[in-house]
Design a protein around this motif. Structure first.
Motif, mmCIF file in Angstrom:
data_model
loop_
_atom_site.group_PDB
_atom_site.id
_atom_site.type_symbol
_atom_site.label_atom_id
_atom_site.label_comp_id
_atom_site.label_asym_id
_atom_site.label_seq_id
_atom_site.Cartn_x
_atom_site.Cartn_y
_atom_site.Cartn_z
ATOM 1 N N ASP A 135 0.820 -1.214 0.000
ATOM 2 C CA ASP A 135 0.000 0.000 0.000
ATOM 3 C C ASP A 135 0.852 1.263 0.000
ATOM 4 N N VAL A 136 2.057 1.154 0.575
ATOM 5 C CA VAL A 136 2.963 2.307 0.616
ATOM 6 C C VAL A 136 3.745 2.422 -0.689
ATOM 7 N N ASP A 137 4.340 1.303 -1.130
ATOM 8 C CA ASP A 137 5.184 1.338 -2.327
ATOM 9 C C ASP A 137 5.370 -0.093 -2.832
ATOM 10 N N ASP A 138 4.777 -0.415 -3.974
ATOM 11 C CA ASP A 138 4.876 -1.788 -4.478
ATOM 12 C C ASP A 138 6.217 -2.078 -5.142
ATOM 13 N N ASN A 139 7.141 -1.142 -5.050
ATOM 14 C CA ASN A 139 8.480 -1.378 -5.567
ATOM 15 C C ASN A 139 9.452 -1.808 -4.466
ATOM 16 N N LEU A 140 8.990 -1.794 -3.209
ATOM 17 C CA LEU A 140 9.863 -2.187 -2.106
ATOM 18 C C LEU A 140 10.084 -3.697 -2.112
ATOM 19 N N ILE A 141 11.222 -4.106 -1.570
ATOM 20 C CA ILE A 141 11.615 -5.513 -1.517
ATOM 21 C C ILE A 141 11.417 -6.038 -0.105
ATOM 22 N N TYR A 142 10.834 -7.222 0.011
ATOM 23 C CA TYR A 142 10.724 -7.880 1.312
ATOM 24 C C TYR A 142 11.903 -8.837 1.440
ATOM 25 N N LEU A 143 12.730 -8.624 2.453
ATOM 26 C CA LEU A 143 13.880 -9.494 2.701
ATOM 27 C C LEU A 143 13.437 -10.583 3.671
ATOM 28 N N ALA A 144 13.248 -11.795 3.146
ATOM 29 C CA ALA A 144 12.658 -12.896 3.913
ATOM 30 C C ALA A 144 13.741 -13.718 4.603
ATOM 31 N N THR A 145 13.624 -13.805 5.919
ATOM 32 C CA THR A 145 14.643 -14.462 6.723
ATOM 33 C C THR A 145 14.467 -15.966 6.813
ATOM 34 N N ASP A 146 13.259 -16.478 6.566
ATOM 35 C CA ASP A 146 13.100 -17.933 6.551
ATOM 36 C C ASP A 146 12.097 -18.340 5.479
ATOM 37 N N MET A 147 12.011 -19.635 5.232
ATOM 38 C CA MET A 147 11.194 -20.134 4.129
ATOM 39 C C MET A 147 9.704 -19.974 4.398
ATOM 40 N N ASN A 148 9.287 -20.008 5.674
ATOM 41 C CA ASN A 148 7.872 -19.801 5.986
ATOM 42 C C ASN A 148 7.402 -18.449 5.456
ATOM 43 N N ILE A 149 8.185 -17.414 5.722
ATOM 44 C CA ILE A 149 7.821 -16.071 5.276
ATOM 45 C C ILE A 149 7.970 -15.958 3.760
ATOM 46 N N TYR A 150 9.040 -16.546 3.224
ATOM 47 C CA TYR A 150 9.268 -16.453 1.782
ATOM 48 C C TYR A 150 8.113 -17.071 0.999
ATOM 49 N N GLU A 151 7.570 -18.170 1.497
ATOM 50 C CA GLU A 151 6.450 -18.811 0.809
ATOM 51 C C GLU A 151 5.212 -17.920 0.803
ATOM 52 N N VAL A 152 5.020 -17.115 1.856
ATOM 53 C CA VAL A 152 3.893 -16.180 1.874
ATOM 54 C C VAL A 152 4.116 -15.068 0.848
ATOM 55 N N THR A 153 5.353 -14.618 0.686
ATOM 56 C CA THR A 153 5.613 -13.562 -0.309
ATOM 57 C C THR A 153 5.234 -14.021 -1.708
ATOM 58 N N GLU A 154 5.319 -15.328 -1.963
ATOM 59 C CA GLU A 154 5.024 -15.848 -3.303
ATOM 60 C C GLU A 154 3.529 -15.791 -3.635
ATOM 61 N N GLU A 155 2.695 -15.493 -2.644
ATOM 62 C CA GLU A 155 1.259 -15.322 -2.894
ATOM 63 C C GLU A 155 0.965 -13.996 -3.593
ATOM 64 N N TYR A 156 1.941 -13.083 -3.586
ATOM 65 C CA TYR A 156 1.722 -11.735 -4.109
ATOM 66 C C TYR A 156 2.560 -11.529 -5.370
#
Length: 253
Positions: A135-156
């Motif tokens: 909502d703030v900026d769709d160009n920002l990068i999420y730095l995922a520290t583990d695979m649980n979080i990384y798998e959620v990022t793949e939903e977007y």
């Protein structure tokens, strides 16, 4: 050339309390995760750390934590997904203003401590934070520290994400990290070996001796390690001979 980022948590001093060795570490990294004032940091430290990053052409991201300076953001707190989202957006906005002031690329978000653990354990909290970032900026990068979080990022589809690895800590066979209570000085050559292994093969040796997959494009070095600069020097000495190129997150995602 294999591109890879080196990130480090920074700006975690506040008031009269000093943490880490930011000035010595900054020349060796490509991305800085800067505390946003909740678990550590304050406005003056945020400004100074962003200015230091600008001086060394280092990409800047927010390292948001829970509002718990006394516990350094490592204590469990009860917070709804919406509350955690607001904590992240608030700290993001504060640091982004300093980045704009110093004409530094504001590129990423990497949650800290108990907040990271909360997101790893609750996909509902993770989604709330990721949607707040978008909502703030769709160009920002999420730095995922583990695979649980990384798998959620793949939903977007519209969320840029990078998986992060560690070389100054040991992994268990399930890819969880072994975090010692007291900081020890890791062997620089072992750390450099791990860095090359993750960068070129996407794997690293666990504490059990087996090789495990760590498909990371960014490697975290802890700036408060007793010999952090020595570790980073050992890594830099290996880069050219293995055709590795150090680049900020914005050049990877």
């Amino acid at each position: 050339m294999v591109p890879i980022d080196i990130n480090c948590d920074m700006g975690e001093s506040f008031g009269n309390w000093n943490m880490g060795n930011d000035e010595a570490v900054m020349p060796y990294i490509t991305s800085a995760n800067i505390a946003g004032g909740y678990h550590a940091g304050d406005p003056h430290v945020m400004r100074e750390t962003v200015a230091l990053a600008a001086e060394h052409d280092v990409g800047v991201g927010i390292h948001p934590g829970l509002p718990d300076k006394m516990g350094f953001g490592r204590r469990t707190m009860a917070a709804s997904p919406e509350e955690v989202r607001d904590y992240v957006v608030y700290q993001l906005g504060a640091l982004r203003a300093f980045a704009d002031q110093h004409d530094v690329t504001f590129q990423h978000v990497k949650p800290h401590g108990a907040m990271y653990s909360m997101l790893s354990e609750s996909s509902e909290h993770s989604r709330a934070v990721m949607e707040g970032i978008l909502d703030v900026d769709d160009n920002l990068i999420y730095l995922a520290t583990d695979m649980n979080i990384y798998e959620v990022t793949e939903e977007y589809d519209d969320l840029r994400a990078v998986f992060e690895g560690y070389v100054d800590l040991d992994y268990r066979s399930d890819r969880s990290l072994i975090v010692e209570q007291e900081k020890v000085a890791p062997d620089p050559e072992l750390v450099a070996d791990r860095f090359v292994s993750i960068a070129t093969e996407g794997e690293v040796e666990a504490a059990t001796g087996e090789m495990i997959d760590v498909p990371a494009d960014s490697i975290c070095i802890h700036g408060d390690s007793p010999n952090a600069v020595e570790l980073l020097e050992a890594i830099h000495n290996r880069v050219e001979e293995h055709d590795i190129e150090l680049v900020p997150l914005d050049d990877i995602a």
